[in-house]
Every structure is written in structure tokens, then in C-alpha cells.
Motif scaffolding. Structure first.
Motif, PDB file in Angstrom:
ATOM      1  N   PRO A 165      26.076  35.952 123.127  1.00  0.00           N
ATOM      2  CA  PRO A 165      27.004  36.999 123.572  1.00  0.00           C
ATOM      3  C   PRO A 165      27.755  36.584 124.833  1.00  0.00           C
ATOM      4  O   PRO A 165      27.148  36.082 125.783  1.00  0.00           O
ATOM      5  CB  PRO A 165      26.068  38.190 123.866  1.00  0.00           C
ATOM      6  N   HIS A 179      24.489  43.922 126.256  1.00  0.00           N
ATOM      7  CA  HIS A 179      25.518  43.713 125.238  1.00  0.00           C
ATOM      8  C   HIS A 179      25.073  44.454 123.987  1.00  0.00           C
ATOM      9  O   HIS A 179      23.953  44.965 123.910  1.00  0.00           O
ATOM     10  CB  HIS A 179      25.706  42.222 124.947  1.00  0.00           C
ATOM     11  N   ASN A 180      25.943  44.500 122.995  1.00  0.00           N
ATOM     12  CA  ASN A 180      25.639  45.302 121.807  1.00  0.00           C
ATOM     13  C   ASN A 180      25.619  44.479 120.520  1.00  0.00           C
ATOM     14  O   ASN A 180      25.823  45.011 119.440  1.00  0.00           O
ATOM     15  CB  ASN A 180      26.647  46.444 121.666  1.00  0.00           C
ATOM     16  N   ILE A 181      25.355  43.167 120.655  1.00  0.00           N
ATOM     17  CA  ILE A 181      25.166  42.341 119.457  1.00  0.00           C
ATOM     18  C   ILE A 181      23.664  42.286 119.207  1.00  0.00           C
ATOM     19  O   ILE A 181      22.960  41.397 119.709  1.00  0.00           O
ATOM     20  CB  ILE A 181      25.762  40.933 119.621  1.00  0.00           C
ATOM     21  N   THR A 194      32.291  37.905 122.152  1.00  0.00           N
ATOM     22  CA  THR A 194      32.127  39.245 122.715  1.00  0.00           C
ATOM     23  C   THR A 194      31.618  40.204 121.638  1.00  0.00           C
ATOM     24  O   THR A 194      31.764  39.963 120.434  1.00  0.00           O
ATOM     25  CB  THR A 194      33.449  39.796 123.272  1.00  0.00           C
ATOM     26  N   THR A 195      31.049  41.303 122.094  1.00  0.00           N
ATOM     27  CA  THR A 195      30.598  42.333 121.163  1.00  0.00           C
ATOM     28  C   THR A 195      31.759  42.829 120.316  1.00  0.00           C
ATOM     29  O   THR A 195      31.621  43.028 119.098  1.00  0.00           O
ATOM     30  CB  THR A 195      29.973  43.517 121.930  1.00  0.00           C
ATOM     31  N   GLN A 196      32.914  43.014 120.934  1.00  0.00           N
ATOM     32  CA  GLN A 196      34.084  43.498 120.200  1.00  0.00           C
ATOM     33  C   GLN A 196      34.505  42.510 119.124  1.00  0.00           C
ATOM     34  O   GLN A 196      34.820  42.893 117.990  1.00  0.00           O
ATOM     35  CB  GLN A 196      35.250  43.760 121.154  1.00  0.00           C
ATOM     36  N   ILE A 211      26.120  42.989 112.911  1.00  0.00           N
ATOM     37  CA  ILE A 211      26.932  42.609 114.070  1.00  0.00           C
ATOM     38  C   ILE A 211      26.732  41.139 114.446  1.00  0.00           C
ATOM     39  O   ILE A 211      27.696  40.422 114.728  1.00  0.00           O
ATOM     40  CB  ILE A 211      26.609  43.526 115.263  1.00  0.00           C
ATOM     41  N   SER A 212      25.480  40.663 114.439  1.00  0.00           N
ATOM     42  CA  SER A 212      25.255  39.260 114.786  1.00  0.00           C
ATOM     43  C   SER A 212      25.857  38.336 113.729  1.00  0.00           C
ATOM     44  O   SER A 212      26.299  37.223 114.045  1.00  0.00           O
ATOM     45  CB  SER A 212      23.761  38.971 114.955  1.00  0.00           C
TER      46      SER A 212
END
Length: 274
Positions: free
Chosen positions: A163, A177-179, A203-205, A224-225
Motif C-alpha cells: 500500500p 490503509h484500506n487494502i 493506493t487504496t483508491q 481489493i488486494s
């Protein structure tokens, strides 16, 4: 990826460290490891306790509870990964006959990928793989696969994804982070950095945008990952190369996450009209 979790359990059995019906398995997870262990624990007769960061993965919590897992939530967002490790140490004292499935330090983790994932990739690509790209969570996949592929062809390039918000392997500072499932905020003990040829931050986005794009353009429902791994494949200098990456989980495990926030709101609003 269940072969990884199966290997962690079978390795402990071979060493006489655990016994079905007696030992309670304990693991720290963002969800995917927990779900994989739950399948095998149920079949082998182990009780399993999963320690999870609170508020990050409601869908995975639901799945694990459905599989009979005891899910213990920890406020890791506020207190960091150390809060999870502290709870592990406390539960080792409180729970009788407990065994910690530590995917971050156990060599059986990369060994599973050296035995199975790496040979599968080599066979399916007829030995023509040029680049292997994978995000690092525990570090087991990229370490085990990388070791195998480089024994077959030392010129295979190994790219590690992490990330951008928490680029610890790159030498940066840990941060939220959000991954989910990668970038734990420290360099795992089993991660063999000597094999890594390049590190790519996403990035998470970017990860979420790619996961949505894969769904709409390719019909691939991935997490997401997985989006992060796919995003890391798009570098111009890799054009024309045979690239292999990993899609570690399906998108259905993220229905209550930010990944689905927009379409979830749209569906709720539509249904409110009836």
C-alpha cells in the motif's frame, strides 16, 4: 489458497504440536486466512478462534461465524497491529491447549507456495513466465512462489506490491490503509526481501478502481488486494511480457466495504421506493 492454511495445520500435526478435538487453533487475520482455516479446522475437528481488526471486514466476520469460528475483535485501527499481538499473548495464557497459527513467522507458509503455487504457475505458463507480481501480507506467497520460479529460471522478475499509504517494505512508515489483507505495518519475518527485484506501491483508491474495472470490463469479481495486484501489472515497461499475479479473494467478501459503497447506496435507495 487453502493449501497454505492446510500446510500450516499439517506441519503442526507432523511435529506433534496439535491434536484434533483437543487443541484450539488461534490466528490473527483480516479475514481470508480465517475463512481458509475455518474450512480445514471444521473438517479436522479443531476449534478455531480468529482475532480480527474491528470495523474493517463485516462480511468476513459473518462468514467465519457462519462456519462456527469464534471471532474476537480488536481495535487495531486506533492501537495498531500491536494490539492484535498483545491480545494473542493474553489468549495464550487464558485458553487451554491453544496453538497460534502465526503465518508471519512460520516457514510452512512459504513452503506451501514453493510446493504447490510455484509449480502450478510454472506448469500453466509452460515455463514462459517473465514476471511474478504479488502483494505482501504475511509474505508467504511472494517468498515461496519467488523461490520456486527462480530455481527454474533465475531471470524471472519478482515484484512486490504494498500500500502506498503504508510503504513499510520500501522503507516508509506504517499507517492506516484500506487494502485489506496486505501491508500489516511491519516487515514479516518470512518475507525474503533478497529475492525481490522491485517494489510497487498502489493506493487504496487505485486498488478499488481496478477491482471495479475488472468486474465491469472483464467479469471478474475480485477483492481489493487483487485490484492492487492488477494495478501493479500496468507499467509500460512490462508490455509484451508474460506476467502472473494473484487474485486472492472474491469481491463477495467486501459487500459492506468501501469497494461496494456506491452500488450499495444505489440499491438501498431503489428498494426504498417500493
Amino acid at each position: 489458497m487453502n493449501e497454505t492454511f492446510c500446510r500450516l495445520i499439517e506441519d503442526a500435526e507432523e511435529k506433534g504440536l496439535i491434536t484434533p478435538g483437543i487443541t484450539t487453533l488461534l490466528g490473527v487475520t483480516s479475514g481470508n486466512l480465517g475463512i481458509g482455516v475455518a474450512f480445514i479446522a471444521a473438517q479436522k475437528g479443531y476449534k478455531f478462534i480468529a482475532l480480527m481488526p474491528a470495523k474493517l471486514s463485516l462480511d468476513k466476520q459473518i462468514l467465519m461465524r457462519f462456519l462456527g469460528v469464534e471471532v474476537v475483535l480488536v481495535d487495531a485501527v486506533q492501537h495498531g497491529f500491536k494490539a492484535l499481538l498483545d491480545r494473542v499473548e493474553q489468549m495464550k495464557k487464558d485458553v487451554e491447549d491453544v496453538y497460534v497459527l502465526d503465518q508471519f513467522t512460520n516457514p510452512a507458509n512459504p513452503d506451501a507456495h514453493f510446493r504447490w503455487t510455484g509449480p502450478e504457475i510454472w506448469k500453466d505458463t509452460a515455463g514462459k513466465v517473465d514476471i511474478f507480481i504479488a502483494a505482501s501480507g504475511s509474505g508467504g506467497t511472494i517468498t515461496g512462489v519467488g523461490r520456486y520460479l527462480k530455481t527454474k529460471n533465475p531471470f524471472v522478475k519478482l515484484i512486490c506490491v504494498e500500500p502506498a499509504e503504508s510503504p513499510v517494505i520500501s522503507g516508509g512508515e506504517p499507517a492506516f490503509h484500506n487494502i485489506l489483507g496486505i501491508g500489516p505495518g511491519f516487515v514479516p519475518e518470512i518475507l525474503d526481501r533478497s529475492q525481490i527485484d522491485e517494489i510497487v506501491t498502489v493506493t487504496t483508491q487505485e486498488a478499488m478502481d481496478m477491482a471495479r474495472r475488472l468486474a465491469r470490463e472483464e467479469g471478474l469479481l475480485v477483492g481489493i488486494s487483487s485490484g492492487a495486484n492488477a494495478a501493479a501489472c500496468l507499467k509500460e515497461e512490462n508490455r509484451g511480457k508474460m506476467i502472473v499475479t494473484m487474485f486472492s479473494s472474491g469481491a463477495e467478501r467486501y459487500l459492506n466495504s468501501e469497494l461496494f459503497a456506491q452500488v450499495k447506496e444505489e440499491c438501498v435507495n431503489i428498494n426504498m421506493t417500493f
